[in-house]
Enzyme design. Structure first.
Site, short mmCIF file in Angstrom:
data_model
loop_
_atom_site.label_atom_id
_atom_site.label_comp_id
_atom_site.label_asym_id
_atom_site.label_seq_id
_atom_site.Cartn_x
_atom_site.Cartn_y
_atom_site.Cartn_z
N GLU A 1 -1.60 -9.13 3.83
CA GLU A 1 -1.17 -9.49 5.19
C GLU A 1 -2.27 -9.33 6.22
O GLU A 1 -2.11 -9.73 7.39
CB GLU A 1 0.04 -8.63 5.58
CG GLU A 1 -0.28 -7.25 6.12
CD GLU A 1 -0.80 -6.25 5.09
OE1 GLU A 1 -1.14 -5.11 5.48
OE2 GLU A 1 -0.86 -6.59 3.89
N HIS B 1 -3.66 -5.15 0.35
CA HIS B 1 -3.16 -5.79 1.57
C HIS B 1 -3.44 -7.29 1.54
O HIS B 1 -4.60 -7.70 1.57
CB HIS B 1 -3.83 -5.19 2.80
CG HIS B 1 -3.56 -3.74 3.01
ND1 HIS B 1 -2.54 -3.29 3.84
CD2 HIS B 1 -4.16 -2.63 2.52
CE1 HIS B 1 -2.54 -1.96 3.83
NE2 HIS B 1 -3.50 -1.55 3.04
N CYS C 1 0.84 -1.20 0.00
CA CYS C 1 0.00 0.00 0.00
C CYS C 1 0.88 1.26 0.00
O CYS C 1 1.53 1.54 -1.00
CB CYS C 1 -0.98 -0.05 1.16
SG CYS C 1 -2.40 1.04 0.92
#
Length: 241
Positions: free
Chosen positions: A185, A183, A97
């Protein structure tokens, strides 16, 4: 699993964290399983940058600020300089990001407001390539987004993925640098933290989901993005053994 060592020593991963609520998420257990030593620079506390010679892998996390906010966050200048020099070393780098935008900007590309904000669970589409040195995304994947800016591709970068709301979703530079606008994660806990800290951005829009929709994602959805993150990590760190 191969034990990842270099010259008989433990491999070292370092991450730049810009806000308390955007940490490594699912990256941390993957690195732990691969026996990496993990260190960090928490830029919201102090801009103490490490010795790049003592780092084998750099991860640059997200954050609500812009790479262009150098007047408000003077450490952005030093961080971008560090990223540029670290990429020049040829060692692997992953940006997520804001982290992807930092890589793009550090390598001379423009970062600017995207026509729309993307917040929530939306699909990305792979840009196909026959080059075996390029990471291959699945043709379609639903991933977690939270961004309002985008970037031009840096020189020599290969675009890996796009979405309906944002042309440049992922890119690769050489064989050791990947930037992700989205994202992978994210965990249920970190999703709740993002919603809690950035709830003011959840305004009605075609590419912004409501809080309830964001937080009702199934465990299978998180498992899917964590598996994809693991594939990216394995790709970037394949030579570290």
């Amino acid at each position: 699993m191969l034990q990842l060592t270099i010259s008989g020593g433990i491999m070292r991963a370092h991450y730049f964290q810009h806000v308390p609520f955007e940490g490594l998420g699912s990256i941390e257990p993957w690195l732990n399983a691969a026996e990496y030593e993990i260190t960090h620079t928490r830029l919201f506390e102090a801009a103490n940058f490490p010795d790049d010679k003592k780092i084998d892998f750099l991860v640059i996390m997200g954050g609500p600020m812009s790479v262009n906010d150098e007047d408000q966050f003077p450490w952005l200048v030093a961080e971008k300089r560090f990223i540029h020099e670290f990429i020049g070393s040829g060692k692997p780098v992953l940006g997520i990001c804001l982290g992807a935008q930092m890589i793009a900007n550090a390598m001379g590309a423009r970062v600017f407001r995207n026509p729309v904000k993307e917040i929530g669970w939306f699909p990305i589409h792979a840009i196909g390539s026959n080059d075996g040195s390029v990471f291959g995304f699945p043709p379609f994947a639903t991933v977690f987004h939270w961004h309002g800016e985008t970037f031009d591709l840096p020189s020599r970068a290969i675009r890996l993925a796009k979405s309906a709301g944002c042309r440049n979703q992922a890119f690769q530079i050489g064989q050791s640098v990947i930037g992700l606008q989205f994202h992978l994660e994210t965990t249920p806990e970190s999703a709740r933290e993002l919603v809690f800290n950035c709830r003011d951005e959840l305004v009605p829009s075609p590419y912004i989901q409501a809080e309830e929709e964001i937080l009702s994602a199934s465990q299978d959805r998180y498992t899917s993005i964590h598996h994809l993150m693991g594939s990216i990590l394995a790709f970037l760190l394949r030579g570290n053994g």
